[in-house]
Design a protein around this motif. Structure first.
Motif, PDB file in Angstrom:
ATOM      1  N   LEU A 100     -67.670  66.119 -12.955  1.00 51.56           N
ATOM      2  CA  LEU A 100     -67.182  65.082 -12.051  1.00 51.56           C
ATOM      3  C   LEU A 100     -65.867  65.536 -11.411  1.00 51.56           C
ATOM      4  N   PRO A 101     -65.766  65.493 -10.079  1.00 51.12           N
ATOM      5  CA  PRO A 101     -64.509  65.883  -9.409  1.00 51.12           C
ATOM      6  C   PRO A 101     -63.334  65.055  -9.920  1.00 51.12           C
ATOM      7  N   GLY A 102     -62.241  65.715 -10.188  1.00 53.49           N
ATOM      8  CA  GLY A 102     -61.046  65.034 -10.692  1.00 53.49           C
ATOM      9  C   GLY A 102     -60.906  65.072 -12.196  1.00 53.49           C
ATOM     10  N   VAL A 103     -61.963  65.483 -12.903  1.00 56.17           N
ATOM     11  CA  VAL A 103     -61.893  65.616 -14.373  1.00 56.17           C
ATOM     12  C   VAL A 103     -61.356  66.995 -14.709  1.00 56.17           C
ATOM     13  N   CYS A 104     -60.327  67.038 -15.549  1.00 54.20           N
ATOM     14  CA  CYS A 104     -59.715  68.315 -15.936  1.00 54.20           C
ATOM     15  C   CYS A 104     -60.176  68.790 -17.312  1.00 54.20           C
ATOM     16  N   HIS A 105     -60.476  67.870 -18.193  1.00 50.19           N
ATOM     17  CA  HIS A 105     -60.986  68.281 -19.515  1.00 50.19           C
ATOM     18  C   HIS A 105     -61.603  67.081 -20.215  1.00 50.19           C
ATOM     19  N   VAL A 106     -62.676  67.348 -20.933  1.00 45.85           N
ATOM     20  CA  VAL A 106     -63.282  66.347 -21.818  1.00 45.85           C
ATOM     21  C   VAL A 106     -63.137  66.872 -23.240  1.00 45.85           C
ATOM     22  N   ALA A 107     -62.346  66.203 -24.040  1.00 45.28           N
ATOM     23  CA  ALA A 107     -62.067  66.650 -25.410  1.00 45.28           C
ATOM     24  C   ALA A 107     -63.078  66.067 -26.387  1.00 45.28           C
ATOM     25  N   THR A 108     -63.556  66.912 -27.289  1.00 41.71           N
ATOM     26  CA  THR A 108     -64.449  66.501 -28.379  1.00 41.71           C
ATOM     27  C   THR A 108     -64.064  67.288 -29.630  1.00 41.71           C
ATOM     28  N   ARG A 109     -64.874  67.143 -30.669  1.00 40.73           N
ATOM     29  CA  ARG A 109     -64.641  67.845 -31.926  1.00 40.73           C
ATOM     30  C   ARG A 109     -64.668  69.354 -31.758  1.00 40.73           C
ATOM     31  N   SER A 110     -65.264  69.855 -30.687  1.00 35.61           N
ATOM     32  CA  SER A 110     -65.345  71.302 -30.464  1.00 35.61           C
ATOM     33  C   SER A 110     -63.994  71.904 -30.088  1.00 35.61           C
ATOM     34  N   ASP A 111     -62.990  71.064 -29.839  1.00 38.40           N
ATOM     35  CA  ASP A 111     -61.660  71.543 -29.446  1.00 38.40           C
ATOM     36  C   ASP A 111     -60.719  71.718 -30.630  1.00 38.40           C
ATOM     37  N   PHE A 112     -61.220  71.588 -31.859  1.00 37.52           N
ATOM     38  CA  PHE A 112     -60.344  71.547 -33.017  1.00 37.52           C
ATOM     39  C   PHE A 112     -60.093  72.907 -33.675  1.00 37.52           C
ATOM     40  N   GLU A 113     -60.501  73.979 -33.067  1.00 43.77           N
ATOM     41  CA  GLU A 113     -60.313  75.294 -33.685  1.00 43.77           C
ATOM     42  C   GLU A 113     -58.823  75.563 -33.930  1.00 43.77           C
ATOM     43  N   GLY A 114     -58.508  76.026 -35.138  1.00 41.17           N
ATOM     44  CA  GLY A 114     -57.129  76.328 -35.491  1.00 41.17           C
ATOM     45  C   GLY A 114     -56.284  75.114 -35.815  1.00 41.17           C
ATOM     46  N   MET A 115     -56.911  73.946 -35.932  1.00 38.15           N
ATOM     47  CA  MET A 115     -56.172  72.710 -36.198  1.00 38.15           C
ATOM     48  C   MET A 115     -56.541  72.138 -37.559  1.00 38.15           C
TER      49      MET A 115
END
Length: 555
Positions: A63-78
């Motif tokens: 979708l135009p204007g969306v910069c990032h959609v965060a989910t559980r896949s973004d948790f590496e190293g956390m």
């Protein structure tokens, strides 16, 4: 306090925050605007309990204007979980959702409207599981476990007679115990009364929502938050993101009410995650509806078994307390210890035996709420004292006075002492209410209760710095936050009193963790009594240094 004894305290002057607020210049976290700032919105679970099988963000990301959609896949190293003592609440759902409203995904977009549209494009596949919406359902033998594995966490260390266990059984995240002397004294009691009390959950419902603005530039993290605990949140963010604590700075302006709910992390971890992923500032502000999905007071069931003599002498109290913690532990361990210490009330006992369990259910997480368990304990304890008085045909006043602890007597063995004359206070109230001559007409009544904050549990430290400028101005540097309770007015008044200066000359420095002295947080109704002492001692040191300098320079 009398007006002639003090120069500033007790005198009329405007509230420190009054002019800012009535003229509209007061700043809150929601007012922060940074060039290039994105706006975040959250997708929440429609299920009370379900396994998350798949999250497809393809359409939302396109979708135009969306910069990032965060989910559980973004948790590496956390370490993507948080909580006060037990770290069990994920930044976003990992394996399961555990209540209606649990956070699944978040969108950072150029504006709020685009973020909302993107939420509708996220596709989530769930496997619904059995819900456990109540304490009874959660403790049933055949109830599903909300957590299959032990969670990260620790147990507080307590004084004499107190202990705790982390995750003692399925769906119980914390158990607090307190015991003194031997239970055999029940055998000698003339009466043993057992009563059960129920306490419903309530909402904090403050005016300012949960909100955080985060910026991650290089290795520096800046957060502007509506929080009651900036230093605790900084520590949590450091652990969650495995990032040095000294490279994280949390700024807090005025806070539009908190009542305990804004202690601990709420919006901060997700805002920081999105800022790191996008490389741009991100603002995450919950709506009023989302506020209801975030934190509540604990509902509770309290069973009190109390032994008493015919003359009204209280002998023993055994308490079994079940707190509805909701889906995650949040501040439940702290509420458990406080309700456990407070359930004996302000009375003298030969034996106390208390067990408090924090029960996980598929409800909104419960946390701190005005009194940290004191309201639940007071409701049950004082209600039963009234009931016992009626059963013994005693006046509730007489039963209380007969058993009240004295000034200087230990609250419980091994803890601090009672610092006020409870009987004198009760007598003053009764005199003002004309209690002895009260109306006894049907449908009319007058109740009494004695409620106090205990001396048990962990301590609460405070640090403050007071500075004098070359033109006689005074700066107070303290992490006590102005939530609307008048704390900054009280603290600046105390400093003006010690330094014998005009109150208008005292300024309260902005709260920012990089330079403000450490404090646990603004909660537990302790700002004036604890931080007040810190600022007074700091001001006294300034006073002595100024006098010493003047004596030497003007000699």
């Amino acid at each position: 306090m009398t007006d002639d004894k003090f120069r500033t305290i007790g005198k009329h002057h405007p509230r420190y925050d009054g002019m800012d607020k009535i003229t509209g210049v007061a700043r809150y976290a929601a007012d922060v605007e940074i060039p290039g700032m994105l706006h975040a919105k959250v997708l929440r679970s429609p299920h009370a309990h379900a396994r998350v099988l798949n999250i497809d963000t393809t359409k939302a990301n396109a979708l135009p204007g969306v910069c990032h959609v965060a989910t559980r896949s973004d948790f590496e190293g956390m370490q993507p979980v948080y909580g006060w003592l037990i770290k069990d609440q994920p930044v976003l759902a990992i394996d399961k959702v555990r209540y209606v409203g649990d956070m699944i995904a978040a969108v950072a977009a150029e504006d709020e409207a685009t973020a909302y549209r993107a939420l509708d494009l996220i596709e989530v596949e769930y496997e619904p599981l059995q819900a456990v919406p109540s304490i009874e359902a959660s403790l049933a033998d055949d109830a599903p476990a909300l957590f299959e594995e032990p969670q990260i966490g620790f147990v507080n260390r307590y004084g004499t007679g107190a202990s705790a266990v982390k995750e003692p059984r399925k769906n119980v995240c914390y158990q607090f115990n307190y015991k003194t002397n031997d239970s055999d004294v029940f055998d000698g009691c003339d009466h043993v009364f057992e009563d059960c009390f129920s306490f419903s959950r309530m909402q904090h419902f403050f005016l300012e929502p949960y909100v955080a603005v985060a910026q991650w530039e290089g290795d520096q993290v800046q957060v502007w938050s509506a929080t009651q605990s900036p230093f605790l949140n900084r520590k949590e963010l450091s652990r969650i993101f495995q990032h040095p604590e000294e490279k994280i700075n949390i700024n807090v302006f005025y806070v539009g009410g908190g009542f305990g709910a804004k202690t601990g992390c709420k919006t901060e971890p997700l805002a920081v995650l999105l800022a790191r992923k996008t490389g741009r500032p991100v603002r995450l502000a919950f709506t009023t509806q989302e506020q209801l999905f975030t934190n509540t007071q604990h509902a509770a069931t309290l069973i009190l078994r109390t032994g008493v003599m015919n003359d009204g002498t209280l002998i023993a109290r055994q308490s079994e307390i079940l707190l509805n913690s909701g889906a995650y532990s949040d501040a439940s361990p702290l509420v458990a210890e406080k309700v456990g210490y407070r359930i004996p009330g302000s009375y003298r006992w030969h034996h106390i035996d208390t067990k408090v369990q924090c029960v996980l259910t598929t409800q909104v997480p419960a946390g701190a709420f005005r009194g940290f368990g004191g309201t639940q304990a007071a409701w049950a304890s004082e209600s039963q004292i009234d009931m016992i008085a009626r059963r013994l045909k005693m006046d509730p006043y007489d039963l209380r006075v007969k058993n009240l602890k004295n000034l200087g007597e230990a609250f419980v063995p091994g803890e601090s002492t009672i610092d006020s004359d409870l009987k004198l206070g009760l007598d003053l109230v009764c005199e003002k209410l004309n209690y002895r001559n009260r109306s006894r007409m049907r449908g009319h009544g007058m109740g009494l209760s004695v409620v106090l904050k205990d001396g048990g549990g962990v301590n609460k430290a405070a640090h403050a710095v007071v500075k004098a400028t070359t033109n006689g101005g005074i700066i107070v540097n303290s992490a006590t936050l102005e939530l609307g309770q008048g704390a900054h007015t009280a603290l600046t008044s105390l400093v003006a009193e010690v330094l014998n200066c005009k109150w208008e000359k005292v300024t309260f420095a902005p709260v920012t963790t990089n330079s403000t002295p450490w404090e646990q947080g603004t909660f537990a109704s302790s700002s004036t009594t604890i931080m007040g002492r810190a600022v007074m001692e700091a001001a006294e040191q300034v006073k002595q240094k100024v006098l010493a300098f003047a004596a030497q320079d003007l000699d």
